[in-house]
Design an enzyme around this catalytic site. Structure first.
Site, PDB file in Angstrom:
ATOM      1  N   HIS A 268      14.889  17.363 -63.162  1.00  0.00           N
ATOM      2  CA  HIS A 268      15.607  18.656 -63.155  1.00  0.00           C
ATOM      3  C   HIS A 268      16.522  18.649 -64.383  1.00  0.00           C
ATOM      4  O   HIS A 268      16.066  18.512 -65.506  1.00  0.00           O
ATOM      5  CB  HIS A 268      16.335  18.775 -61.807  1.00  0.00           C
ATOM      6  CG  HIS A 268      16.901  20.120 -61.488  1.00  0.00           C
ATOM      7  ND1 HIS A 268      16.708  21.229 -62.256  1.00  0.00           N
ATOM      8  CD2 HIS A 268      17.676  20.547 -60.431  1.00  0.00           C
ATOM      9  CE1 HIS A 268      17.319  22.273 -61.705  1.00  0.00           C
ATOM     10  NE2 HIS A 268      17.917  21.888 -60.602  1.00  0.00           N
ATOM     11  N   HIS A 307       6.859  23.168 -66.575  1.00  0.00           N
ATOM     12  CA  HIS A 307       7.802  23.831 -65.687  1.00  0.00           C
ATOM     13  C   HIS A 307       7.072  24.293 -64.449  1.00  0.00           C
ATOM     14  O   HIS A 307       5.915  24.710 -64.542  1.00  0.00           O
ATOM     15  CB  HIS A 307       8.445  25.032 -66.395  1.00  0.00           C
ATOM     16  CG  HIS A 307       9.719  25.456 -65.760  1.00  0.00           C
ATOM     17  ND1 HIS A 307       9.748  26.309 -64.693  1.00  0.00           N
ATOM     18  CD2 HIS A 307      11.001  25.101 -66.022  1.00  0.00           C
ATOM     19  CE1 HIS A 307      11.011  26.471 -64.337  1.00  0.00           C
ATOM     20  NE2 HIS A 307      11.789  25.753 -65.111  1.00  0.00           N
ATOM     21  N   ASP A 363      15.060  22.188 -71.760  1.00  0.00           N
ATOM     22  CA  ASP A 363      15.641  20.875 -72.044  1.00  0.00           C
ATOM     23  C   ASP A 363      15.104  20.240 -73.320  1.00  0.00           C
ATOM     24  O   ASP A 363      15.651  19.254 -73.798  1.00  0.00           O
ATOM     25  CB  ASP A 363      15.384  19.920 -70.870  1.00  0.00           C
ATOM     26  CG  ASP A 363      16.068  20.402 -69.622  1.00  0.00           C
ATOM     27  OD1 ASP A 363      17.259  20.718 -69.720  1.00  0.00           O
ATOM     28  OD2 ASP A 363      15.418  20.493 -68.569  1.00  0.00           O
TER      29      ASP A 363
HETATM   30  N1  COA Z   1       3.891  15.728 -69.526  1.00  0.00           N
HETATM   31  C1  COA Z   1       2.590  15.413 -69.260  1.00  0.00           C
HETATM   32  N2  COA Z   1       1.914  15.905 -68.225  1.00  0.00           N
HETATM   33  C2  COA Z   1       2.557  16.760 -67.411  1.00  0.00           C
HETATM   34  C3  COA Z   1       3.898  17.128 -67.631  1.00  0.00           C
HETATM   35  C4  COA Z   1       4.565  16.581 -68.736  1.00  0.00           C
HETATM   36  N3  COA Z   1       5.841  16.894 -69.004  1.00  0.00           N
HETATM   37  N4  COA Z   1       4.292  17.979 -66.663  1.00  0.00           N
HETATM   38  C5  COA Z   1       3.230  18.140 -65.855  1.00  0.00           C
HETATM   39  N5  COA Z   1       2.180  17.404 -66.313  1.00  0.00           N
HETATM   40  C6  COA Z   1       0.829  17.360 -65.752  1.00  0.00           C
HETATM   41  C7  COA Z   1       0.836  16.617 -64.414  1.00  0.00           C
HETATM   42  O1  COA Z   1       0.602  15.235 -64.585  1.00  0.00           O
HETATM   43  C8  COA Z   1      -0.310  17.324 -63.716  1.00  0.00           C
HETATM   44  O2  COA Z   1      -1.504  16.851 -64.259  1.00  0.00           O
HETATM   45  P1  COA Z   1      -2.817  16.654 -63.321  1.00  0.00           P
HETATM   46  O3  COA Z   1      -3.171  18.036 -62.864  1.00  0.00           O
HETATM   47  O4  COA Z   1      -3.830  16.026 -64.201  1.00  0.00           O
HETATM   48  O5  COA Z   1      -2.357  15.782 -62.187  1.00  0.00           O
HETATM   49  C9  COA Z   1      -0.184  18.772 -64.170  1.00  0.00           C
HETATM   50  O6  COA Z   1       0.456  18.695 -65.462  1.00  0.00           O
HETATM   51  C10 COA Z   1       0.646  19.641 -63.242  1.00  0.00           C
HETATM   52  O7  COA Z   1       1.937  19.064 -63.120  1.00  0.00           O
HETATM   53  P2  COA Z   1       2.814  19.056 -61.811  1.00  0.00           P
HETATM   54  O8  COA Z   1       3.569  17.764 -61.768  1.00  0.00           O
HETATM   55  O9  COA Z   1       1.961  19.423 -60.628  1.00  0.00           O
HETATM   56  O10 COA Z   1       3.774  20.258 -62.100  1.00  0.00           O
HETATM   57  P3  COA Z   1       5.093  20.586 -61.315  1.00  0.00           P
HETATM   58  O11 COA Z   1       5.198  22.046 -61.320  1.00  0.00           O
HETATM   59  O12 COA Z   1       5.134  19.894 -60.001  1.00  0.00           O
HETATM   60  O13 COA Z   1       6.208  19.880 -62.213  1.00  0.00           O
HETATM   61  C11 COA Z   1       7.938  19.544 -63.751  1.00  0.00           C
HETATM   62  C12 COA Z   1       7.082  20.570 -63.015  1.00  0.00           C
HETATM   63  C13 COA Z   1       8.981  20.275 -64.577  1.00  0.00           C
HETATM   64  C14 COA Z   1       8.689  18.666 -62.724  1.00  0.00           C
HETATM   65  C15 COA Z   1       7.034  18.677 -64.654  1.00  0.00           C
HETATM   66  O14 COA Z   1       6.354  19.489 -65.591  1.00  0.00           O
HETATM   67  C16 COA Z   1       7.802  17.571 -65.343  1.00  0.00           C
HETATM   68  O15 COA Z   1       8.020  16.511 -64.752  1.00  0.00           O
HETATM   69  N6  COA Z   1       8.225  17.775 -66.634  1.00  0.00           N
HETATM   70  C17 COA Z   1       8.995  16.799 -67.336  1.00  0.00           C
HETATM   71  C18 COA Z   1      10.456  16.842 -66.877  1.00  0.00           C
HETATM   72  C19 COA Z   1      11.181  18.081 -67.388  1.00  0.00           C
HETATM   73  O16 COA Z   1      11.122  18.420 -68.564  1.00  0.00           O
HETATM   74  N7  COA Z   1      11.912  18.724 -66.471  1.00  0.00           N
HETATM   75  C20 COA Z   1      12.747  19.847 -66.808  1.00  0.00           C
HETATM   76  C21 COA Z   1      12.341  21.077 -66.095  1.00  0.00           C
HETATM   77  S1  COA Z   1      13.297  22.456 -66.697  1.00  0.00           S
END
Ligand code: COA
Length: 436
Positions: A268, A307, A363
């Site tokens: 987050h 996101h 971020d």
């Molecule tokens: N880098 C690489 N791969 C990513 C990724 C990232 N930052 N974010 C998501 N993915 C991939 C996942 O591994 C998943 O791949 P798969 O389908 O092969 O398993 C797919 O994209 C979907 O991701 P998912 O984790 O289901 O998305 P989510 O909606 O649950 O997660 C976040 C959203 C923001 C938690 C996630 O994108 C993340 O962890 N980002 C990095 C942290 C970040 O920047 N957070 C700030 C948010 S404002």
């Protein structure tokens, strides 16, 4: 039959049910009537991580993730960032409309006059270990304000609520600045009522022995814009925490501390700190392709990318990129920007990221700006928590005044044992080490 309905056939019983559809949703409780027999509890939805469940009606923040739209109370974020101050936007988020000139003046005066911390709060913070993480200090100190303002628990009294809301918005920068100076071993700087909200914050952070601290206007404006961009973001993890904890009628200090704790996680608000660590790890532009390859092979995530809601460019990231250019004209270019730009360029052309609709989020660039301004990565999430406080409090007020809301309490799908026979201590067999 009205078209705004959904007809479901339960193949277990061959019975059909027609449910009303409102605002593109059905009510989960309408499913409860779908039963296989009188002893059946009724149908529920299973939605880990709230992927497709609306928990409230809200008119604060609107996001259309597919089109990259973010609006507070109907106003596009880009317009607010260009024309308003943070406190003006805070008023909008909280009260629903932009203030008139007179209203704004009064609002700014009130916030300004609540910025002081009680001396006991200062002493409390002095007790933290020299290397305590500033976000942990912030969370604990916000919770500790509950001891200073015990009347805050009268949450059903609107005037009392508003008093605590003003205190929280005003004191957040003071707590953040104290946490920052504590980690450097510098004495606490008291607020200066002549200064604007961001200038006063900069004053409390960076004033040393000069009689009057003068903030760089470009940096003060950039900070204010960053605050505007972070003011609210509808039902994210911390806003949902605010609503859920607040629904038990805990006081606003404890509730805000809980929301801030949720924000601290690296998935987050903590992500901006992680972005900087990642850029450090990459080290130089040449190493970017190898790093991206590693991510695609499943070794970690590209921090600051992706996101839950935005499946197009995060509109806040666009404004931040613009603000970064202004900041770097003053501070000099942060060398990490080149790595970040290269990372963005390569990722946006790569099938892996395109297919998963992964774009830079807020971020990705905010940390680079903060670092150029002189903040250490540990402070980044604290800088996020300051402006988000108004969003949390607006969500909290909306929840408390919504007659449909009750204490938050999800259901579970039971996957454990049926009733088990109790075995006395001496007769039990060992639990496999892997199960412990
Ligand atoms: N880098 C690489 N791969 C990513 C990724 C990232 N930052 N974010 C998501 N993915 C991939 C996942 O591994 C998943 O791949 P798969 O389908 O092969 O398993 C797919 O994209 C979907 O991701 P998912 O984790 O289901 O998305 P989510 O909606 O649950 O997660 C976040 C959203 C923001 C938690 C996630 O994108 C993340 O962890 N980002 C990095 C942290 C970040 O920047 N957070 C700030 C948010 S404002």
């Amino acid at each position: 039959m009205s078209k705004e309905t959904l007809t479901i056939t339960d193949n277990r019983t061959s019975q059909s049910y027609t449910l009303p559809v409102e605002h593109g949703t059905i009510r989960a409780m309408d499913l409860r009537q779908i039963k296989t027999g009188p002893d059946d509890f009724g149908l529920m939805t299973y939605d880990p991580a709230f992927m497709n469940t609306a928990s409230c009606r809200s008119n604060i923040t609107f996001i259309d993730g597919d089109r990259g739209i973010l609006r507070y109370r109907g106003y596009p974020i880009e317009v607010l960032a260009e024309h308003c101050t943070y406190l003006e936007v805070a008023y909008l988020v909280l009260f629903g409309d932009l203030p008139t000139e007179h209203e704004l003046k009064e609002w700014v005066t009130e916030i300004t006059h609540h910025t002081m911390l009680h001396e006991t709060t200062k002493k409390f913070m002095e007790g933290f270990r020299y290397n305590a993480h500033p976000m942990a200090m912030l969370v604990s100190t916000v919770a500790a304000l509950s001891t200073v303002y015990p009347e805050a628990k009268e949450i059903q009294d609107p005037a009392n609520r508003m008093h605590q809301i003003k205190r929280l918005i005003a004191k957040m920068p003071s707590i953040a600045a104290l946490a920052y100076r504590h980690s450097l071993g510098f004495p606490y700087v008291y607020p200066d009522n002549d200064l604007s909200y961001p200038e006063n914050f900069m004053n409390m952070l960076w004033k040393m022995v000069e009689p009057k601290y003068v903030a760089n206007p470009v940096l003060a404006r950039a900070l204010d814009i960053l605050f505007i961009l972070h003011a609210d973001h509808e039902q994210n993890c911390s806003a949902n925490t605010m609503r859920c904890v607040g629904s038990s009628h805990a006081d606003p200090y404890l509730t805000t501390a809980a929301a801030a704790a949720a924000l601290s996680g690296p998935l987050h608000g903590g992500a901006n700190e992680e972005v900087l660590k990642m850029l450090d790890e990459i080290g130089s532009k040449q190493n970017v392709p190898a790093y991206v390859k590693k991510i695609k092979e499943g070794h970690g995530k590209l921090m600051g990318f992706g996101h839950r809601v935005y499946k197009n460019y995060d509109p806040r990231a666009k404004v931040i990129k613009w603000a970064a250019e202004r900041v770097f004209e003053v501070t000099g270019r942060n060398p990490k920007l080149d790595i970040a730009l290269e990372l963005e360029r390569i990722a946006l052309e790569d099938e892996y990221f395109i297919k998963r609709k992964l774009y830079p989020n807020v971020d990705f660039y905010s940390g680079i700006i903060y670092q150029a301004m002189g903040f250490r990565p540990e402070m980044f999430t604290v800088l996020f928590a300051i402006p988000r406080t108004v969003g949390w409090l607006a969500q909290w007020q909306e929840m408390l005044t919504d007659p449909e809301q009750k204490i938050g309490r999800p259901r579970q799908v039971w996957t454990g044992h049926e009733v088990r026979q109790f075995v006395p201590l001496k007769g039990r067999s060992p639990v496999a080490a892997t199960a412990r």
